[in-house]
Write a protein that holds these residues in place. Structure first.
Motif, PDB file in Angstrom:
ATOM      1  N   GLY A   1      -0.280  -4.039   5.689  1.00  0.00           N
ATOM      2  CA  GLY A   1      -1.715  -4.252   5.870  1.00  0.00           C
ATOM      3  C   GLY A   1      -2.330  -4.901   4.654  1.00  0.00           C
ATOM      4  O   GLY A   1      -3.223  -5.748   4.768  1.00  0.00           O
ATOM      5  N   GLN A   2      -1.808  -4.539   3.466  1.00  0.00           N
ATOM      6  CA  GLN A   2      -2.340  -5.139   2.240  1.00  0.00           C
ATOM      7  C   GLN A   2      -1.775  -6.534   1.999  1.00  0.00           C
ATOM      8  O   GLN A   2      -2.420  -7.380   1.380  1.00  0.00           O
ATOM      9  CB  GLN A   2      -2.014  -4.235   1.046  1.00  0.00           C
ATOM     10  N   HIS A   3      -0.534  -6.772   2.452  1.00  0.00           N
ATOM     11  CA  HIS A   3       0.118  -8.071   2.269  1.00  0.00           C
ATOM     12  C   HIS A   3       0.528  -8.630   3.627  1.00  0.00           C
ATOM     13  O   HIS A   3       1.702  -8.608   3.973  1.00  0.00           O
ATOM     14  CB  HIS A   3       1.359  -7.941   1.390  1.00  0.00           C
ATOM     15  N   PRO A   4      -0.445  -9.119   4.420  1.00  0.00           N
ATOM     16  CA  PRO A   4      -0.120  -9.528   5.788  1.00  0.00           C
ATOM     17  C   PRO A   4       0.912 -10.651   5.852  1.00  0.00           C
ATOM     18  O   PRO A   4       1.659 -10.742   6.806  1.00  0.00           O
ATOM     19  CB  PRO A   4      -1.458  -9.984   6.362  1.00  0.00           C
ATOM     20  N   ARG A   5       0.951 -11.515   4.816  1.00  0.00           N
ATOM     21  CA  ARG A   5       1.867 -12.652   4.903  1.00  0.00           C
ATOM     22  C   ARG A   5       3.322 -12.224   4.806  1.00  0.00           C
ATOM     23  O   ARG A   5       4.197 -12.909   5.324  1.00  0.00           O
ATOM     24  CB  ARG A   5       1.557 -13.654   3.798  1.00  0.00           C
ATOM     25  N   TYR A   6       3.582 -11.125   4.111  1.00  0.00           N
ATOM     26  CA  TYR A   6       4.968 -10.656   4.028  1.00  0.00           C
ATOM     27  C   TYR A   6       5.505 -10.287   5.409  1.00  0.00           C
ATOM     28  O   TYR A   6       6.691 -10.411   5.682  1.00  0.00           O
ATOM     29  CB  TYR A   6       5.082  -9.434   3.108  1.00  0.00           C
ATOM     30  N   GLY A   7       4.605  -9.829   6.286  1.00  0.00           N
ATOM     31  CA  GLY A   7       5.019  -9.467   7.640  1.00  0.00           C
ATOM     32  C   GLY A   7       5.630 -10.642   8.381  1.00  0.00           C
ATOM     33  O   GLY A   7       6.595 -10.495   9.118  1.00  0.00           O
ATOM     34  N   LEU A   8       5.055 -11.845   8.160  1.00  0.00           N
ATOM     35  CA  LEU A   8       5.579 -13.047   8.816  1.00  0.00           C
ATOM     36  C   LEU A   8       7.010 -13.337   8.388  1.00  0.00           C
ATOM     37  O   LEU A   8       7.767 -13.961   9.103  1.00  0.00           O
ATOM     38  CB  LEU A   8       4.686 -14.250   8.485  1.00  0.00           C
TER      39      LEU A   8
END
Lengths: 172, 312
Positions: free
Chosen positions: B170-177
């Motif tokens: 949630g804090q680092h949404p781009r890592y999810g991608l």
């Protein structure tokens, strides 16, 4: 309890799982049964699913006259199904033996072996007729009094049959 | 005490997850029907199936080990429902969480497969024994890619707790991608876990009647069917929590609606593959999983490790 009974009966009507069994048919009725299950007729609308094992099935869909070879297997499959169970005879041969009636190697219709709940005549019975028969069978479940009347008029199982139809010696 | 009972019986426990499981089965079947250009079953179909099975006679095979035969469906259902308690649903925080709950959830999701094996094996029917052997063989093919693909995002987030993972992403949404490949691997493994086409080899009805479930009838079969539905929901929730952890900080209501949509997306993908593919043979399935899926999962793990190293 009446409410519970009604819910259970509703569920039985809405979810008839069938088991298809060829008891000696020429394959024409089997093709029509398979056709009734294809997307064109889409029996899943009525909750009908084709199952592989008698343990899961509610309705045994039988096609063809009962040959002497398959008699024991038919009885066995029928007994493997959990209660409550229903039998659907599809096609003229399954209803009465059809053109094979009286042959030395067949036992007439399905009802000479196991109790039958609904008969669908036709040679072969068309998918529309099969669906109509299923609907009538389910209507019978919905009215238990007619079902009970049908139970009483069912013929006795084959073990009680007279010995007149036992194996006939055939000369070539 | 009262709240614990509420959690267990109503939400997110037995009642909610059962209704959700039935809804997921309906969506799966309806979508499959629509994709095949059919009308499909009515909305109450899974409920009618369930009630009918519960009201039916339960046949006990003479040769079966009755203790295991009766126990396994209950164990399977319990394990599948328990797993949901550790998965974040309406916010970044799950109902219960501790360091290592992601491992617990993965193992709880393995238990149903083991019960399919034991239940099928102790039914003592030829078909169910073949099905049981196949389901355990298949387990070894998909389980390792699944573990790798779920644990790689956990490594990146530097935690073994699903709730903390959700907070991190949630804090680092781009890592999810970055875990995009992992999502597809986990989806493939979930197909194997749920024994759905193309990995429905253990219950291939054209070959071995109904596999492990051949001898099951009535109430026990209803338990197993519910287990598969709930496993589908829980597996989809796990995928949603690990790979699609977006929007959970927007409050409980929005988060919950988003959660339902994510689960529906995963279920839709499952039924799409069910419609599009045909069944593989068991050797083809294992070849596919070990030759292609597992290496991609390893690559995902390595990539996550490297990213973590780069970021320090």
């Amino acid at each position: 309890m009446a409410l519970l009974d009604r819910i259970v009966r509703w569920a039985r009507i809405k979810s008839p799982w069938i088991l298809h069994f060829n008891s000696g048919a020429c394959n024409a009725c089997d093709i029509e049964v398979i056709a009734a299950l294809t997307p064109r007729f889409d029996l899943e609308r009525f909750g009908v699913l084709l199952k592989g094992t008698p343990r899961h099935a509610d309705v045994l869909v039988c096609t063809g006259p009962v040959t002497r070879q398959i008699k024991d297997r038919l009885v066995r499959i029928y007994e493997q199904m959990p209660e409550p169970k229903f039998v659907l005879a599809v096609g003229t041969c399954a209803c009465s033996g059809g053109v094979f009636r009286g042959c030395y190697n067949v036992m007439d219709g399905i009802d000479s072996i196991i109790p039958v709940s609904a008969y669908i005549p036709g040679c072969p019975a068309s998918p529309q007729a099969i669906i109509d028969g299923v609907v009538k069978l389910l209507a019978g479940i919905d009215h238990p009094e007619t079902q009970a009347a049908a139970e009483e008029s069912k013929p006795a199982p084959v073990e009680d049959r007279p010995a007149g139809k036992e194996a006939v010696e055939v000369t070539r | 005490m009262a709240s614990a009972l509420f959690y267990i019986l109503i939400f997110p426990g037995f009642l909610f997850v059962s209704v959700f499981g039935l809804a997921a089965e309906y969506i799966d079947r309806k979508l499959c029907a629509k994709l095949q250009n059919r009308v499909g079953p009515p909305w109450f179909q899974p409920l009618a199936d369930l009630v009918k099975l519960v009201a039916k006679e339960t046949v006990m095979p003479v040769d079966a080990d009755l203790t295991i035969f009766r126990l396994m469906p209950v164990v399977a259902l319990t394990a599948a429902i328990t797993a949901l308690l550790y998965i974040p649903m309406w916010g970044p925080q799950a109902l219960f969480s501790f360091q290592g709950d992601v491992i617990v959830v993965l193992y709880l999701l393995t238990i149903p497969t083991l019960t399919f094996f034991l239940g099928g094996w102790y039914s003592r029917s030829v078909f169910s024994m073949i099905g049981a052997a196949r389901s355990i063989t298949q387990l070894f093919a998909y389980e390792i890619p699944l573990f790798l693909s779920i644990l790689a995002p956990a490594l990146l987030a530097n935690t073994w707790s699903l709730s903390e993972m959700t907070v991190f992403y949630g804090q680092h949404p781009r890592y999810g991608l970055f875990n995009f490949a992992g999502f597809w691997i986990a989806l493939t493994a979930l197909l194997g876990k749920l024994e759905k086409v193309p990995f429905d080899i253990p219950e291939a009805e054209t070959e071995i009647v109904a596999g492990s479930f051949t001898e099951y009838s009535g109430r026990l079969l209803a338990f197993f069917r519910m287990t598969i539905n709930i496993e589908m929901v829980v597996g989809a929730s796990l995928l949603a929590a690990v790979f699609l952890p977006y929007g959970l900080h927007l409050g409980p209501l929005v988060g919950f609606v988003l959660y339902l949509l994510k689960v529906l997306l995963v279920v839709a993908l499952l039924s799409l593959s069910r419609t599009v593919f045909a069944r593989l043979r068991i050797d083809q399935m294992i070849d596919f999983c070990w030759k292609y899926v597992a290496p991609v999962a390893f690559a995902q793990l390595l990539a996550d490790l490297m990213l973590k190293g780069l970021l320090g």
